[in-house]
Scaffold this active site. Sequence first.
Site, PDB file in Angstrom:
ATOM      1  N   ASP A 129      -4.397   0.017  -3.497  1.00 25.38           N
ATOM      2  CA  ASP A 129      -5.422   0.383  -2.512  1.00 25.38           C
ATOM      3  C   ASP A 129      -6.636   0.926  -3.265  1.00 25.38           C
ATOM      4  OD1 ASP A 129      -4.620   2.865  -3.423  1.00 25.38           O
ATOM      5  OD2 ASP A 129      -4.386   3.735  -1.433  1.00 25.38           O
ATOM      6  N   LYS A 141      -1.821  -6.158  -0.013  1.00 26.18           N
ATOM      7  CA  LYS A 141      -1.448  -4.750  -0.148  1.00 26.18           C
ATOM      8  C   LYS A 141      -0.343  -4.370   0.833  1.00 26.18           C
ATOM      9  CE  LYS A 141      -3.950  -1.345   1.579  1.00 26.18           C
ATOM     10  NZ  LYS A 141      -2.991  -0.477   2.325  1.00 26.18           N
TER      11      LYS A 141
END
Length: 219
Positions: free
Chosen positions: A145, A127
Amino acid sequence: MATAPEPVGPETLAEIFSRLSAANPEPRAELEFQNPFTLLVAVVLSAQATDRSVNLATAPLFAIADTPEAMLALGEERVRDFIRTIGLFNTKAKNVIALSRILVEQHGGAVPRRREDLEVLPGVGTKTASVVRNVAFGEETIAVDTHIFRVSNRIPLVVAATTDKVQAGLEALVPAPYRLNAHHWLILFGRYVCKARKPACYQCPIADLCRFPAKTPAP
C-alpha cells in the site's frame, strides 16, 4: 538532484526484519474480520479509508451478514446504509454485492485462494488479493500500500516506481523466516513510525540501518 541511496544489502535487510520481528513478534491486521469473506469485504471497503472507519461500519454489518449469501440477502441499499460513513460508499456497496454474487455462483460461497480468481472480483486489485491470500490463507505475499511503498523506497529496501514492482522485489528479497509477516511489520512501521510527512526517526528501531538522508531530529 541527489542520487537515491542504494538499497540495503541482504545482511542489513535480514537485520531490519529481525528487529521489527523482535518488537512485534505476532503482528496482526488492524481491520476486524471473522472469516475470509469478511476479511475480503473489509479490505475492499478500506480503499481510501482508515481501518478505524471501516471497523466502525462493519461491526454491525458483519453481525448480520458474514457470508456472501447473507450479504446478497441484505441487498445493495441496506449495505450502502451500513457503510455510508466510508468514502466512495456507493461504488463500494455495488462491489460488495457484485463480488458476493460471484462467490455464490462461481465458488460455492467460498473465497478463492488463487490470485487470478480474486483479482477478477469487483473492487479487488493486486493489493487486496495479496492481503486476503496472506491473512486468510497464509500465503507469503507482501501487499504493497502507500505506507509500504514509501518505506521500501525510503530505507530503501526496494527502489521501484510502482507498487507491483515493489511487491515483486520484496517477495524476492525478504528472507523466508520473515516473509509471512513482512506485510504487517512494514505497514505498521509506515503507519506509526516511518510516517510520510515527519517520520519519527529518533524513535526508529532501525534508524542506524536506514539510508534515508533527511532524518527527522529529536524534538
